[in-house]
Scaffold this active site. Structure first.
Site: not given
Ligand code: ZN
Length: 188
Positions: A107, A153, A149-150
């Site tokens: 990341c 976030h 993953h995004e």
């Molecule tokens: Zn990340």
């Protein structure tokens, strides 16, 4: 224009993004800068929180990645070169039937820290583009993992939250050291 990268454990990384309602030049410029920042850092994905903005928008670019994944955008297999870099505004994920997979993730907000994360393989993501037009993407493999993953976030969730206890424990010293560096840098 490259933007400064936000590192763990800056508070903005824990903020849920505000939905985007205005599709204007400012949004286009912001995402253009995000793509530039992601490319300069050698990443395949970047969320608004990582450049200090708690908004529902992320960018990804898998055009240089090994293509061991499949995808369908609005029901068609569009060439990857045409759809990357991709801007996802207000994305929402639905997990489709399939196995979970384990893969070592990194990341940009955790420089040099990596760890295995288990995630569903096949997803459907609905999102808007820079013109506000809605799209549906079905994908698997790295494409799916990168989006998961995004989108995490965008909801204030980090990859360390998704690690098994054992994996999380194995990188704990590095994570604590990073948090300390971030804290000290914020005092300057
Ligand atoms: Zn990340």
């Amino acid at each position: 224009m490259g933007l400064p990268m936000v590192h763990f454990n800056a508070p903005v990384l824990r903020e849920k993004g505000v939905p985007i309602t205005t599709f204007d030049d400012a949004l286009a410029k912001l995402t253009e800068d995000m793509v530039e920042t992601m490319h300069a850092a050698g990443g395949i994905g970047l969320a608004a929180q990582q450049i200090g903005r708690a908004l529902q928008v992320c960018v990804i670019d898998l055009s240089q990645s090994q293509r061991d994944f499949t995808w369908e955008l609005d029901g068609a297999k569009a060439p990857l070169e045409l759809i990357m870099p991709m801007v996802l505004v207000n994305p929402a994920i639905t997990v489709l039937p399939g196995d979970d997979t384990r893969y070592e993730e990194g990341c940009l907000s955790f420089p040099e820290i990596h760890g295995d994360v288990e995630r569903p393989d096949v997803i459907q993501v609905s999102f808007q583009d820079l013109a506000g037009i809605r799209h549906t993407l079905v994908c698997d493999g790295l494409f799916s993992r990168c989006i998961q993953h995004e989108v995490d976030h965008l909801n204030g969730i980090l990859f360390i939250d998704r690690m098994s206890k054992k994996v999380r424990q194995s990188i704990d010293d590095e994570v604590k050291a990073l948090a300390k560096r971030t804290r000290e840098a914020s005092k300057d």
